[in-house]
Enzyme design. Structure first.
Site, PDB file in Angstrom:
ATOM      1  N   LYS A 134       0.837  -1.214   0.000  1.00 49.45           N
ATOM      2  CA  LYS A 134       0.000   0.000   0.000  1.00 49.45           C
ATOM      3  C   LYS A 134       0.861   1.249   0.000  1.00 49.45           C
ATOM      4  O   LYS A 134       0.665   2.165  -0.796  1.00 49.45           O
ATOM      5  CB  LYS A 134      -0.908   0.010   1.240  1.00 49.45           C
ATOM      6  CG  LYS A 134      -1.515   1.381   1.541  1.00 49.45           C
ATOM      7  CD  LYS A 134      -2.378   1.387   2.784  1.00 49.45           C
ATOM      8  CE  LYS A 134      -1.665   1.710   4.074  1.00 49.45           C
ATOM      9  NZ  LYS A 134      -1.402   3.140   4.330  1.00 49.45           N
ATOM     10  N   ASN A 135       1.823   1.300   0.900  1.00 48.36           N
ATOM     11  CA  ASN A 135       2.564   2.553   1.069  1.00 48.36           C
ATOM     12  C   ASN A 135       3.539   2.821  -0.076  1.00 48.36           C
ATOM     13  O   ASN A 135       3.953   3.953  -0.277  1.00 48.36           O
ATOM     14  CB  ASN A 135       3.284   2.577   2.421  1.00 48.36           C
ATOM     15  CG  ASN A 135       2.298   2.780   3.562  1.00 48.36           C
ATOM     16  OD1 ASN A 135       1.134   3.103   3.314  1.00 48.36           O
ATOM     17  ND2 ASN A 135       2.747   2.593   4.792  1.00 48.36           N
TER      18      ASN A 135
ATOM     19  N   CYS B   2      -4.764  13.134  13.159  1.00 49.31           N
ATOM     20  CA  CYS B   2      -4.948  11.735  12.785  1.00 49.31           C
ATOM     21  C   CYS B   2      -4.851  10.892  14.046  1.00 49.31           C
ATOM     22  O   CYS B   2      -4.251  11.322  15.033  1.00 49.31           O
ATOM     23  CB  CYS B   2      -3.895  11.456  11.730  1.00 49.31           C
ATOM     24  SG  CYS B   2      -3.107   9.904  11.760  1.00 49.31           S
TER      25      CYS B   2
ATOM     26  N   ARG C 264       0.751  14.955  12.933  1.00 50.85           N
ATOM     27  CA  ARG C 264       1.486  14.625  11.696  1.00 50.85           C
ATOM     28  C   ARG C 264       1.629  15.872  10.822  1.00 50.85           C
ATOM     29  O   ARG C 264       0.891  16.058   9.847  1.00 50.85           O
ATOM     30  CB  ARG C 264       0.775  13.500  10.945  1.00 50.85           C
ATOM     31  CG  ARG C 264       0.744  12.217  11.751  1.00 50.85           C
ATOM     32  CD  ARG C 264       0.049  11.106  11.015  1.00 50.85           C
ATOM     33  NE  ARG C 264       0.836  10.554   9.935  1.00 50.85           N
ATOM     34  CZ  ARG C 264       0.411   9.574   9.144  1.00 50.85           C
ATOM     35  NH1 ARG C 264      -0.793   9.059   9.319  1.00 50.85           N
ATOM     36  NH2 ARG C 264       1.181   9.098   8.190  1.00 50.85           N
TER      37      ARG C 264
ATOM     38  N   ASP D 287       4.831   0.856  11.972  1.00 51.05           N
ATOM     39  CA  ASP D 287       3.608   0.222  11.462  1.00 51.05           C
ATOM     40  C   ASP D 287       3.453  -1.231  11.926  1.00 51.05           C
ATOM     41  O   ASP D 287       2.445  -1.873  11.626  1.00 51.05           O
ATOM     42  CB  ASP D 287       3.571   0.279   9.927  1.00 51.05           C
ATOM     43  CG  ASP D 287       3.396   1.701   9.408  1.00 51.05           C
ATOM     44  OD1 ASP D 287       2.986   2.569  10.190  1.00 51.05           O
ATOM     45  OD2 ASP D 287       3.674   1.934   8.215  1.00 51.05           O
TER      46      ASP D 287
ATOM     47  N   ARG E  68      -8.520  -0.318   4.737  1.00 45.65           N
ATOM     48  CA  ARG E  68      -7.648   0.691   4.120  1.00 45.65           C
ATOM     49  C   ARG E  68      -6.322   0.071   3.702  1.00 45.65           C
ATOM     50  O   ARG E  68      -5.712   0.524   2.728  1.00 45.65           O
ATOM     51  CB  ARG E  68      -7.339   1.817   5.122  1.00 45.65           C
ATOM     52  CG  ARG E  68      -8.453   2.802   5.333  1.00 45.65           C
ATOM     53  CD  ARG E  68      -7.950   3.992   6.148  1.00 45.65           C
ATOM     54  NE  ARG E  68      -6.601   4.327   5.716  1.00 45.65           N
ATOM     55  CZ  ARG E  68      -5.603   4.693   6.512  1.00 45.65           C
ATOM     56  NH1 ARG E  68      -5.808   4.793   7.805  1.00 45.65           N
ATOM     57  NH2 ARG E  68      -4.421   4.969   6.027  1.00 45.65           N
TER      58      ARG E  68
HETATM   59  N1  EPU Z   1       7.093  14.636  10.429  1.00 42.53           N
HETATM   60  C1  EPU Z   1       7.387  15.939  10.691  1.00 42.53           C
HETATM   61  N2  EPU Z   1       7.255  16.855   9.699  1.00 42.53           N
HETATM   62  C2  EPU Z   1       6.865  16.507   8.440  1.00 42.53           C
HETATM   63  C3  EPU Z   1       6.581  15.162   8.170  1.00 42.53           C
HETATM   64  C4  EPU Z   1       6.701  14.240   9.185  1.00 42.53           C
HETATM   65  O1  EPU Z   1       7.754  16.285  11.821  1.00 42.53           O
HETATM   66  O2  EPU Z   1       6.775  17.386   7.571  1.00 42.53           O
HETATM   67  C5  EPU Z   1       7.226  13.624  11.485  1.00 42.53           C
HETATM   68  C6  EPU Z   1       5.947  12.848  11.728  1.00 42.53           C
HETATM   69  O3  EPU Z   1       5.056  13.526  12.593  1.00 42.53           O
HETATM   70  C7  EPU Z   1       6.472  11.542  12.294  1.00 42.53           C
HETATM   71  C8  EPU Z   1       7.777  11.343  11.515  1.00 42.53           C
HETATM   72  O4  EPU Z   1       8.140  12.651  11.044  1.00 42.53           O
HETATM   73  O5  EPU Z   1       6.772  11.713  13.649  1.00 42.53           O
HETATM   74  C9  EPU Z   1       7.692  10.385  10.363  1.00 42.53           C
HETATM   75  O6  EPU Z   1       6.583  10.734   9.529  1.00 42.53           O
HETATM   76  P1  EPU Z   1       6.576  10.464   7.963  1.00 42.53           P
HETATM   77  O7  EPU Z   1       6.431  11.770   7.239  1.00 42.53           O
HETATM   78  O8  EPU Z   1       7.730   9.608   7.587  1.00 42.53           O
HETATM   79  O9  EPU Z   1       5.219   9.668   7.782  1.00 42.53           O
HETATM   80  P2  EPU Z   1       4.366   9.618   6.450  1.00 42.53           P
HETATM   81  O10 EPU Z   1       5.281   9.707   5.291  1.00 42.53           O
HETATM   82  O11 EPU Z   1       3.263  10.584   6.530  1.00 42.53           O
HETATM   83  C10 EPU Z   1       4.461   7.036   6.089  1.00 42.53           C
HETATM   84  C11 EPU Z   1       3.493   5.897   6.050  1.00 42.53           C
HETATM   85  C12 EPU Z   1       2.970   5.606   7.446  1.00 42.53           C
HETATM   86  C13 EPU Z   1       4.158   5.269   8.350  1.00 42.53           C
HETATM   87  C14 EPU Z   1       5.155   6.431   8.331  1.00 42.53           C
HETATM   88  C15 EPU Z   1       6.411   6.153   9.126  1.00 42.53           C
HETATM   89  C16 EPU Z   1       2.516   6.105   3.858  1.00 42.53           C
HETATM   90  C17 EPU Z   1       1.316   6.340   3.026  1.00 42.53           C
HETATM   91  N3  EPU Z   1       2.381   6.238   5.166  1.00 42.53           N
HETATM   92  O12 EPU Z   1       3.735   8.167   6.551  1.00 42.53           O
HETATM   93  O13 EPU Z   1       2.139   4.456   7.337  1.00 42.53           O
HETATM   94  O14 EPU Z   1       3.712   5.051   9.666  1.00 42.53           O
HETATM   95  O15 EPU Z   1       5.552   6.711   6.971  1.00 42.53           O
HETATM   96  O16 EPU Z   1       7.056   5.026   8.649  1.00 42.53           O
HETATM   97  O17 EPU Z   1       3.561   5.760   3.331  1.00 42.53           O
HETATM   98  C18 EPU Z   1       0.335   3.062   7.862  1.00 42.53           C
HETATM   99  O18 EPU Z   1       0.549   2.454   6.799  1.00 42.53           O
HETATM  100  O19 EPU Z   1      -0.452   2.616   8.747  1.00 42.53           O
HETATM  101  C19 EPU Z   1       1.005   4.327   8.109  1.00 42.53           C
HETATM  102  C20 EPU Z   1       0.580   5.215   9.004  1.00 42.53           C
END
Ligand code: EPU
Length: 439
Positions: free
Chosen positions: A22-23, A118, A123, A324, A416
């Site tokens: 998915k991701n 969320c 986030r 995750d 999802r």
């Molecule tokens: N963060 C910031 N600033 C930003 C972006 C992120 O401080 O601009 C922080 C977040 O709050 C968090 C950390 O950095 O503490 C990591 O967040 P990241 O941006 O890497 O998360 P994401 O890219 O939004 C993806 C996955 C998530 C998974 C996270 C971490 C997808 C669609 N989602 O989210 O997957 O938990 O990386 O590995 O790729 C799930 O599949 O259940 C899921 C939540």
């Protein structure tokens, strides 16, 4: 809303194939916005999130033909006139934010709703915006939307971009900046890039479309911008989180399960922890290793012993233990012989499953980003409430082993990210039914 009703106690046995990730798939689909040619994806999981992404792309002028049964999607931009990712879609799927980089790169404009709060915690998207601004984008906030524009002429420019934040890098932020840089003028270097395999998969597909990206999967990536990208057919990598969930389903039921298409190369931290727990993970057949030379698509056999040792788990950016899989390993460690400590360093509030597991007889004490898990002899079935995707998966695992009946309500969260989870588990001998739920 649907619920799962689970009769605990069956030892899982048999064989399942891990679906596409998915991701990985969501940013790959969004990258179809970066070319006028068709993009064909195979191994696309049929999920609520991939369906939502298809709807979002349709609203942005990209035609999507999605054959869920054969896991194949063909995407082709027909009209570049509409660059608005509406709040109504973004609020149902936070990953919608990954259209921001592709839209800006190709069309020079994007208006994307700010994702809201969320269930798994705060986030922000500050790192996405910081990275894109360094490439020359002007981004302002207007009535809950990020309104982004490339400089005059419509093209971004290369830059050195640091994407480290308080919790490490950002997966989707790296995807956004990498995609934007792929069509920018000049060279971009991303420092502290996310190293997750999903980022590397996006880079692989963009390169096959004509991009010039090196270093994906490491903290420093270099992107030489190109003028155009062209069509591609790409197979989505296997889902490491789905694989990890089914590995732990086998472990918690003291089962014996073969997983095909398993990305073991992306699961080193999980396998390390599970070896400490006492789980055996081997190539499925004597010569499986030589047959499947690709460590992202192995066949593995998971066997477990009745006794589970306690372990300490700390979630970290890849290749560390994935956040995750935190809820799922917590369910498993509820039954270990002793005390385990679990700390989530990525999402320190991602513990909605803790009170629900406690309702099933688990002994859990939370203190900030950590939970002490004292092993108990058994879990007891109960009605529980799923609150997010992975928390729900943890509750299903607990239900598989609990004495009596567990009803996991609101399984739309599971839909999802897990394709027909109940069917996969039934195939392994679990007693699990999807019913109309009460909550
Ligand atoms: N963060 C910031 N600033 C930003 C972006 C992120 O401080 O601009 C922080 C977040 O709050 C968090 C950390 O950095 O503490 C990591 O967040 P990241 O941006 O890497 O998360 P994401 O890219 O939004 C993806 C996955 C998530 C998974 C996270 C971490 C997808 C669609 N989602 O989210 O997957 O938990 O990386 O590995 O790729 C799930 O599949 O259940 C899921 C939540």
């Amino acid at each position: 809303m649907d619920a799962f009703v689970i009769q605990g106690g069956a030892r899982l046995r048999g064989r399942v194939r891990v679906n596409g990730s998915k991701n990985a798939c969501l940013p790959l689909m969004a990258a179809a916005l970066m070319t006028d040619d068709p993009v064909v994806l195979t191994d696309v999981p049929d999920l609520r999130d991939t369906r939502n992404m298809a709807s979002l792309l349709e609203s942005l002028g990209c035609g999507v033909q999605f054959d869920g049964e054969h896991h194949r999607a063909t995407l082709r931009v027909k009209d570049e006139g509409q660059s608005l990712a509406h709040y109504d879609i973004v609020r149902t799927m936070r990953a919608s934010v990954c259209v921001l980089g592709p839209l800006l790169a190709k069309r020079g404009v994007a208006k994307v709703s700010m994702p809201g709060g969320c269930n798994i915690g705060d986030r922000p998207v500050d790192l996405h915006m910081r990275g894109l601004r360094l490439l020359g984008a002007k981004i302002r906030l207007e009535e809950g939307y990020m309104v982004a524009e490339a400089p005059a002429g419509g093209r971004l420019h290369g830059a050195r971009v640091f994407l480290g934040g308080p919790y490490g890098s950002t997966v989707l932020g790296t995807c956004n900046v990498m995609s934007a840089a792929a069509l920018a003028d000049g060279t971009t270097v991303i420092e502290s890039a996310a190293c997750e395999p999903e980022v590397a998969d996006l880079a692989k597909m963009l390169n096959a479309m004509g991009a010039n990206i090196t270093g994906a999967g490491t903290p420093r990536m270099t992107i030489e911008g190109v003028k155009n990208l062209h069509s591609v057919e790409h197979q989505v990598i296997a889902d490491r989180i789905e694989a990890g969930t089914y590995i732990m389903a086998a472990a918690i039921t003291n089962g014996d399960v073969v997983l095909d298409n398993c990305p073991i190369d992306a699961l080193t931290a999980l396998i390390d922890r599970l070896a400490q727990v006492g789980l055996e993970i081997q190539p499925a057949d004597e010569d499986a290793k030589s047959v499947a030379s690709d460590d992202m698509r192995q066949s593995i056999r998971v066997g477990s012993y009745r006794r589970l040792n306690p372990v300490h788990v700390v979630t970290q950016p890849h290749p560390g233990f994935p956040t995750d899989l935190q809820a799922q390993i917590m369910a498993l460690l509820c039954l270990a012989d002793g005390n385990s400590l679990i700390t989530d360093k990525i999402f320190p509030d991602r513990f909605m499953h803790v009170p629900e597991l406690s309702r099933m007889g688990a002994s859990l004490i939370r203190n900030g980003p950590s939970v002490m898990v004292s092993g108990v002899r058994e879990l007891i079935g109960a009605p529980v409430m799923a609150s997010d995707l992975r928390a729900s998966a943890g509750l299903v695992l607990a239900g598989l082993v609990a004495r009596g009946t567990t009803t996991v309500n609101r399984v739309y969260h599971i839909d999802r990210g897990y394709e027909k989870m109940e069917v996969q588990l039934q195939q392994l001998g679990a007693t699990i039914q999807r019913v109309e739920g009460s909550a």
